[in-house]
Design a protein around this motif. Structure first.
Motif, PDB file in Angstrom:
ATOM      1  N   ASP A   1      10.984  -0.534  -4.834  1.00  0.00           N
ATOM      2  CA  ASP A   1      10.749  -0.773  -3.583  1.00  0.00           C
ATOM      3  C   ASP A   1      11.957  -1.264  -2.753  1.00  0.00           C
ATOM      4  O   ASP A   1      12.895  -1.738  -1.938  1.00  0.00           O
TER       5      ASP A   1
ATOM      6  N   ALA B   1       0.775  -1.164  -0.047  1.00  0.00           N
ATOM      7  CA  ALA B   1      -0.070  -0.104  -0.079  1.00  0.00           C
ATOM      8  C   ALA B   1       0.457   1.185  -0.337  1.00  0.00           C
ATOM      9  O   ALA B   1       0.692   2.668  -0.479  1.00  0.00           O
ATOM     10  N   SER B   2       1.883   1.148   0.448  1.00  0.00           N
ATOM     11  CA  SER B   2       3.395   2.335   0.218  1.00  0.00           C
ATOM     12  C   SER B   2       4.534   2.457   0.509  1.00  0.00           C
ATOM     13  O   SER B   2       4.686   0.709   0.231  1.00  0.00           O
ATOM     14  N   ARG B   3       5.004   2.460  -0.245  1.00  0.00           N
ATOM     15  CA  ARG B   3       6.338   2.577  -0.596  1.00  0.00           C
ATOM     16  C   ARG B   3       7.497   2.164   0.558  1.00  0.00           C
ATOM     17  O   ARG B   3       8.031   1.631   0.618  1.00  0.00           O
ATOM     18  N   SER B   4       7.203   3.224   1.733  1.00  0.00           N
ATOM     19  CA  SER B   4       7.773   2.869   2.613  1.00  0.00           C
ATOM     20  C   SER B   4       7.568   1.745   3.256  1.00  0.00           C
ATOM     21  O   SER B   4       8.391   1.339   3.807  1.00  0.00           O
ATOM     22  N   ALA B   5       6.033   1.239   3.493  1.00  0.00           N
ATOM     23  CA  ALA B   5       6.476   0.334   4.225  1.00  0.00           C
ATOM     24  C   ALA B   5       6.684  -1.007   3.617  1.00  0.00           C
ATOM     25  O   ALA B   5       7.186  -2.287   4.141  1.00  0.00           O
TER      26      ALA B   5
ATOM     27  N   ARG C   1       5.445  -1.062  -8.056  1.00  0.00           N
ATOM     28  CA  ARG C   1       5.856  -0.197  -7.037  1.00  0.00           C
ATOM     29  C   ARG C   1       6.907  -0.428  -6.356  1.00  0.00           C
ATOM     30  O   ARG C   1       8.307  -0.283  -5.747  1.00  0.00           O
TER      31      ARG C   1
END
Length: 75
Positions: A48, A16-20, A44
């Motif tokens: 990452d 759901a998120s790039r940092s996650a 994506r």
């Protein structure tokens, strides 16, 4: 298919998120039984994951095979 199992803790909801995604792959690669392949629900998150591997000195694709689902130019 029969006979396939998943190891607890290796299937993570992190796309759901790039940092996650980065943090999830980083944590997986720090395990003593680190995976040798990564299948990501998104390109994506796969990118990452590649960055996390790079930052830990894990060579892609020699030490970690990476598969992303999608079709973004960066992948």
């Amino acid at each position: 298919m029969t006979g396939l199992t998943s190891t607890p803790g290796l299937v993570l909801p992190a796309a759901a998120s790039r940092s996650a995604a980065y943090a999830a792959v980083r944590d997986l690669l720090r395990r003593p039984d680190a995976p040798t392949a990564l299948l990501s629900a998104t390109d994506r998150a796969a990118v990452d994951g590649i960055w996390a591997a790079r930052d830990l000195g894990v060579a892609v694709p020699r030490d970690l095979a990476v598969i992303g689902i999608g079709n973004i130019p960066r992948a």
